[in-house]
Write an enzyme that holds these catalytic residues in place. Sequence first.
Site, PDB file in Angstrom:
ATOM      1  N   GLY A   1       6.193  10.346 -33.270  1.00 41.87           N
ATOM      2  CA  GLY A   1       6.618  11.161 -32.136  1.00 41.87           C
ATOM      3  C   GLY A   1       7.181  12.492 -32.594  1.00 41.87           C
TER       4      GLY A   1
ATOM      5  N   GLY B   1      -1.338  11.622 -29.450  1.00 42.61           N
ATOM      6  CA  GLY B   1      -1.824  10.868 -30.619  1.00 42.61           C
ATOM      7  C   GLY B   1      -3.286  11.216 -30.916  1.00 42.61           C
ATOM      8  N   ASP B   2      -4.089  11.311 -29.877  1.00 47.38           N
ATOM      9  CA  ASP B   2      -5.512  11.649 -30.058  1.00 47.38           C
ATOM     10  C   ASP B   2      -5.657  13.075 -30.588  1.00 47.38           C
ATOM     11  OD1 ASP B   2      -6.193   9.167 -29.031  1.00 47.38           O
ATOM     12  OD2 ASP B   2      -6.453   9.915 -26.989  1.00 47.38           O
TER      13      ASP B   2
ATOM     14  N   PHE C   1      -6.590  -0.470 -15.159  1.00 48.46           N
ATOM     15  CA  PHE C   1      -7.668   0.138 -15.937  1.00 48.46           C
ATOM     16  C   PHE C   1      -8.946  -0.641 -15.647  1.00 48.46           C
ATOM     17  CE2 PHE C   1     -10.290   0.998 -19.653  1.00 48.46           C
ATOM     18  CZ  PHE C   1     -10.125   2.358 -19.821  1.00 48.46           C
TER      19      PHE C   1
ATOM     20  N   SER D   1       0.870  -1.167   0.000  1.00 48.64           N
ATOM     21  CA  SER D   1       0.000   0.000   0.000  1.00 48.64           C
ATOM     22  C   SER D   1       0.909   1.219   0.000  1.00 48.64           C
ATOM     23  CB  SER D   1      -0.883  -0.011   1.243  1.00 48.64           C
ATOM     24  OG  SER D   1      -1.555   1.215   1.335  1.00 48.64           O
TER      25      SER D   1
HETATM   26  N1  LIG Z   1       8.353  15.553 -28.567  1.00 47.53           N
HETATM   27  C1  LIG Z   1       7.467  15.988 -29.458  1.00 47.53           C
HETATM   28  N2  LIG Z   1       7.597  17.219 -30.006  1.00 47.53           N
HETATM   29  C2  LIG Z   1       6.702  17.679 -30.898  1.00 47.53           C
HETATM   30  N3  LIG Z   1       5.641  16.984 -31.316  1.00 47.53           N
HETATM   31  C3  LIG Z   1       5.458  15.749 -30.837  1.00 47.53           C
HETATM   32  C4  LIG Z   1       6.355  15.182 -29.873  1.00 47.53           C
HETATM   33  N4  LIG Z   1       5.892  13.944 -29.569  1.00 47.53           N
HETATM   34  C5  LIG Z   1       4.783  13.770 -30.298  1.00 47.53           C
HETATM   35  N5  LIG Z   1       4.510  14.845 -31.069  1.00 47.53           N
HETATM   36  C6  LIG Z   1       3.386  15.023 -32.026  1.00 47.53           C
HETATM   37  O1  LIG Z   1       2.355  14.115 -31.706  1.00 47.53           O
HETATM   38  C7  LIG Z   1       2.090  13.240 -32.812  1.00 47.53           C
HETATM   39  C8  LIG Z   1       1.734  11.877 -32.279  1.00 47.53           C
HETATM   40  O2  LIG Z   1       2.830  11.421 -31.504  1.00 47.53           O
HETATM   41  P1  LIG Z   1       3.173   9.873 -31.296  1.00 47.53           P
HETATM   42  O3  LIG Z   1       3.631   9.293 -32.582  1.00 47.53           O
HETATM   43  O4  LIG Z   1       4.098   9.823 -30.135  1.00 47.53           O
HETATM   44  O5  LIG Z   1       1.733   9.287 -30.956  1.00 47.53           O
HETATM   45  P2  LIG Z   1       1.328   8.139 -29.933  1.00 47.53           P
HETATM   46  O6  LIG Z   1       2.485   7.221 -29.703  1.00 47.53           O
HETATM   47  O7  LIG Z   1       0.083   7.545 -30.476  1.00 47.53           O
HETATM   48  O8  LIG Z   1       1.033   8.974 -28.636  1.00 47.53           O
HETATM   49  P3  LIG Z   1       0.054   8.628 -27.421  1.00 47.53           P
HETATM   50  O9  LIG Z   1      -0.576   7.293 -27.714  1.00 47.53           O
HETATM   51  O10 LIG Z   1       0.935   8.653 -26.221  1.00 47.53           O
HETATM   52  O11 LIG Z   1      -0.925   9.743 -27.418  1.00 47.53           O
HETATM   53  C9  LIG Z   1       3.332  13.284 -33.653  1.00 47.53           C
HETATM   54  O12 LIG Z   1       3.016  12.989 -34.997  1.00 47.53           O
HETATM   55  C10 LIG Z   1       3.814  14.726 -33.447  1.00 47.53           C
HETATM   56  O13 LIG Z   1       3.115  15.593 -34.299  1.00 47.53           O
HETATM   57 MG   LIG Z   2      -1.399   6.518 -29.405  1.00 48.38          MG
END
Ligand SMILES: Nc1ncnc2c1ncn2[C@@H]1O[C@H](COP(=O)(O)OP(=O)(O)OP(=O)(O)O)[C@@H](O)[C@H]1O
Ligand SMILES: [Mg+2]
Length: 321
Positions: free
Chosen positions: A223, A253-254, A116, A36
Amino acid sequence: MTIVCTGSIAFDYLMSFPGYFRDHILPDHLDSISLSFLVDAMVRQRGGTGPNIAYTLALLGERPLLVGTVGEDFAEYRACLESKGVDTHFVKVIRGEYSASFFANTDLSNNQIASFYTGAMAHAAEINIQELVGENPELVVISPNDPKAMAQYARQCQELGIPYLYDPSQQIVRLDPEELRMGVEGAQSLFVNAYEFELLQKHTHLTSNQILSLVEIMVVTLGKEGAIVYVEGEEYHIPSYPPEKIIDPTGVGDAFRGGFLRGYHLGLDWQTCGQMGSLAATYCLEQRGTQNHFYTPDEFVTRYRRCFDDRGVLDVLLDQS
Ligand SMILES: Nc1ncnc2c1ncn2[C@@H]1O[C@H](COP(=O)(O)OP(=O)(O)OP(=O)(O)O)[C@@H](O)[C@H]1O
Ligand SMILES: [Mg+2]
């Protein structure tokens, strides 16, 4: 014509433990764990993939229709989404249930122990896409949700001839491989990050070229390297938008999907759609949580033009604000 957002609708309970989990775990007693952690900070945040995507769409002037199942704890969340312009009248309350909830405890070295709870989300398959036909859906977004519901929504969209954006994300490993494959095969567009794209190939036994040939639009996010949009035999390389600060990557990502989709719905060119995704993601990256950032369409366009040249096409957003 409406963009329908389906996906988890959840609360995130985020706790910080002012110590190190490793100091409390006895490696010799792993068969009788009883731990805990006294935490000194907790926040509850609005989350879930469906509302996250809808939130960005609404900030950019769209009125998306959110679809899903929630618990009796949803009233305040609903009011907040409505105030931003998300249509929630298709969000169904399941009596006696809590909304899906993510409980995460993070220690000082950023190790995380999380659970979750699916809660009302387990009822998501009780909604039939057929019920939405009167809403004039132009596109249904199928984002991580109850796996049964995801498979069913894909099948129902195919039967009804409604195009859908398939966003299997963290559920790739939970979906039945046959259903995953069916989801990809019938999709108009597919959104994944680079890691999920690898995982998707492994689980569907499809090659990257086969996947590409199945969908009209494929977007792979990378990313901070940005994203690649594959469409009509072309590849568009989308840079990320430089953040002023990086606070919390959850939900980027969303936000990217929401920004991209707003451009798509306005009929803008692919490069602009992708770059709208990048900037929407950067706004999210600069705040803690997935729906705590805010901007008006005017502010979005002004900031966009600081780094990207839209040749005036984003005036369409200004006209709507
Ligand atoms: N360090 C960063 N600086 C600027 N833009 C970023 C960065 N990280 C992510 N992004 C932006 O966010 C978009 C989505 O990122 P990513 O590919 O990491 O998605 P993901 O892995 O689905 O993220 P999550 O599921 O955590 O929301 C990228 O295409 C980019 O435009
Ligand atoms: Mg994602």
